[in-house]
Design a protein around this motif. Structure first.
Motif, short mmCIF file in Angstrom:
data_model
loop_
_atom_site.label_atom_id
_atom_site.label_comp_id
_atom_site.label_asym_id
_atom_site.label_seq_id
_atom_site.Cartn_x
_atom_site.Cartn_y
_atom_site.Cartn_z
N ARG A 189 51.48 57.50 66.59
CA ARG A 189 51.82 58.50 65.58
C ARG A 189 53.33 58.74 65.52
NH1 ARG A 189 47.02 62.00 68.11
NH2 ARG A 189 47.82 60.75 69.85
N THR A 190 53.97 58.65 66.66
CA THR A 190 55.43 58.74 66.69
C THR A 190 56.04 57.56 65.95
OG1 THR A 190 55.47 59.98 68.76
CG2 THR A 190 57.44 58.74 68.21
N GLU B 2 46.21 71.26 69.37
CA GLU B 2 47.29 70.74 68.53
C GLU B 2 47.73 71.77 67.48
OE1 GLU B 2 48.27 66.98 65.57
OE2 GLU B 2 46.94 66.72 67.29
N ASP C 26 44.13 67.73 72.55
CA ASP C 26 43.90 67.60 71.11
C ASP C 26 43.37 68.90 70.50
OD1 ASP C 26 44.72 64.98 71.26
OD2 ASP C 26 42.70 64.14 71.33
N TYR D 108 55.25 64.06 68.46
CA TYR D 108 55.12 63.78 67.03
C TYR D 108 54.74 65.06 66.29
CZ TYR D 108 50.35 63.48 68.79
OH TYR D 108 49.17 63.75 69.44
N ARG D 109 54.23 66.05 67.03
CA ARG D 109 53.88 67.34 66.42
C ARG D 109 55.11 68.09 65.89
NH1 ARG D 109 49.81 69.57 71.19
NH2 ARG D 109 48.20 67.94 71.02
N ASP E 22 54.04 56.78 71.23
CA ASP E 22 52.72 56.98 70.66
C ASP E 22 52.68 56.40 69.24
OD1 ASP E 22 50.76 58.78 68.95
OD2 ASP E 22 50.16 59.06 71.04
N ASP F 130 54.73 55.70 63.58
CA ASP F 130 54.50 55.84 62.14
C ASP F 130 55.53 56.77 61.51
OD1 ASP F 130 52.35 54.12 62.19
OD2 ASP F 130 50.83 55.71 62.23
N LEU F 131 55.81 57.88 62.18
CA LEU F 131 56.77 58.84 61.64
C LEU F 131 58.20 58.33 61.72
CD1 LEU F 131 55.07 62.03 63.10
CD2 LEU F 131 55.39 61.52 60.65
#
Length: 377
Positions: A296-297, A243, A240, A272-273, A294, A299-300
């Protein structure tokens, strides 16, 4: 000693394992035994039918043999995030088998304490000392190989999962085969791209010190080059705290790409970055395809910024290992391997569980599948 219908429950996911305690049968010696019965799971479009049928075949063969008591342990890097579904699957399988077993993690260390690798080596040695009949382990790296070899030398078979130690004396590996997995992900992205020329930026790994990441990257590189595009690897920086640096490196590769970038392929759970990297390069419309599930993945994907992801069937990694260990004890390694033949690729020691390709529009259907197996991350 025969298996006595006992249902030994570990702490994680108890509600998933109650189906293991079924009706009893009688052995030749007159003792009560419980045939192994798998919990029923509703079929979904993502259900891996060949994998499920192979497990059914293994259970049928085991049920024809004496059902002995067994003790095993599954050692994971941790029990959170990516590894949570693995723990769920392993616990469910041990409940169905009625074995004495546990899933152990995480390996928490202090600055002055032993490393995670050293702790895992201690766990392997302790399992041998405790009389385990089999060990499943997700090794950190090659520093765990000697402990695996020691276990095998003491007559305790070891099955690796998620990450492998191919040069050790482990009996089998269960997980994703990373060269074809990387190629599959690349082909998912290639179907979204304009005709070449163009550059595809890969969020990957070029250093062979992490064989799984390296192999996945090589599989993607080969598929992209074969399709006529120029691949550029942006070396992933994990952690983290790294990132921002990771995103900036990827952004720089996108801006410098010649010919211009036409897509981004992320190969790990941190990919997701890729989205903020594309935004930073003023390329928000680039097709992006990633790995893993993940939050966050996800959500995107719901925002249609990530077009598809690829999941590694972690639940099945965990679920298969106790059945394989029990099969090796019950019917032997060769008989177990023969039943697993439909899943074996590359050599006779690697069990390929495959990957799921999840388009953004299939998020809800895939979530339904994960709910059906108790494997929401």
């Amino acid at each position: 000693m025969t298996r006595t219908g006992q249902c030994w429950m570990v702490a994680f996911g108890l509600t998933l394992m109650t189906a293991a305690c079924g009706s009893s049968a009688t052995s030749d010696s007159g003792e009560q035994v419980t045939p192994i019965k798998r919990a029923e799971i509703p079929q979904n479009e993502f259900t891996p039918l060949e994998l499920e049928a192979t497990v059914d075949a293994l259970v049928a063969a085991i049920n024809e043999s004496p059902l002995d008591e067994a003790q095993m342990v599954v050692l994971l890097k941790n029990l959170d995030d990516f590894f949570a579904p693995i723990a769920t699957g392993a616990n469910r399988a041990m409940g169905e088998l009625g074995v004495i077993g546990n899933v152990i993690g995480p390996n928490v260390t202090t600055v002055d304490g032993p490393s995670s690798q050293e702790l895992q080596n201690q766990q392997i040695a302790q399992a041998v000392a405790d009389g385990a009949h089999g060990i499943g382990v997700s090794p950190f790296d090659t520093t765990n190989a000697a402990a695996v070899d020691d276990a095998a030398a003491n007559g305790v078979p070891v099955v690796t999962l998620d990450s492998d130690l191919p040069d050790s004396k482990r009996s089998l590996y269960v997980g994703t085969l990373n060269v074809p997995a990387g190629a599959t992900a690349a082909k998912t992205l290639l179907a979204m791209l304009p005709p070449p020329p163009g550059t595809v930026v890969i969020h990957g790994i070029l250093g062979a010190t992490w064989p799984d990441g390296y192999d996945r990257t090589q599989g993607a590189l080969a598929a992209i080059e074969e399709a006529g595009y120029k691949p550029v690897v942006s070396e992933a920086i994990f952690g983290d705290e790294n990132e921002a640096s990771d995103i900036e490196r990827m952004r720089g590769n996108l801006v410098a790409a010649s010919p211009p970038a036409v897509g981004i392929l992320g190969l790990f759970n941190i990919s997701y970055r890729c989205v903020p990297a594309a935004d930073g390069a003023a390329m928000p419309g680039l097709p992006i395809v990633t790995f893993d599930f993940d939050p966050r993945t996800v959500d995107l994907m719901r925002q249609n910024r990530i077009k598809a992801t690829h999941t590694q069937r972690q639940y099945y990694e965990g679920y298969l290992v106790p059945y394989i260990l029990y099969g090796m004890k019950s019917i032997g390694l060769e008989a177990t391997r023969a039943i697993l033949a439909p899943l074996i690729e590359e050599d006779e020691s690697k069990i390929n569980i495959g990957i799921d390709v999840v388009p953004a529009e299939k998020i809800d259907a895939y979530n339904d599948f994960l709910v059906s197996i108790g494997s929401i991350q």
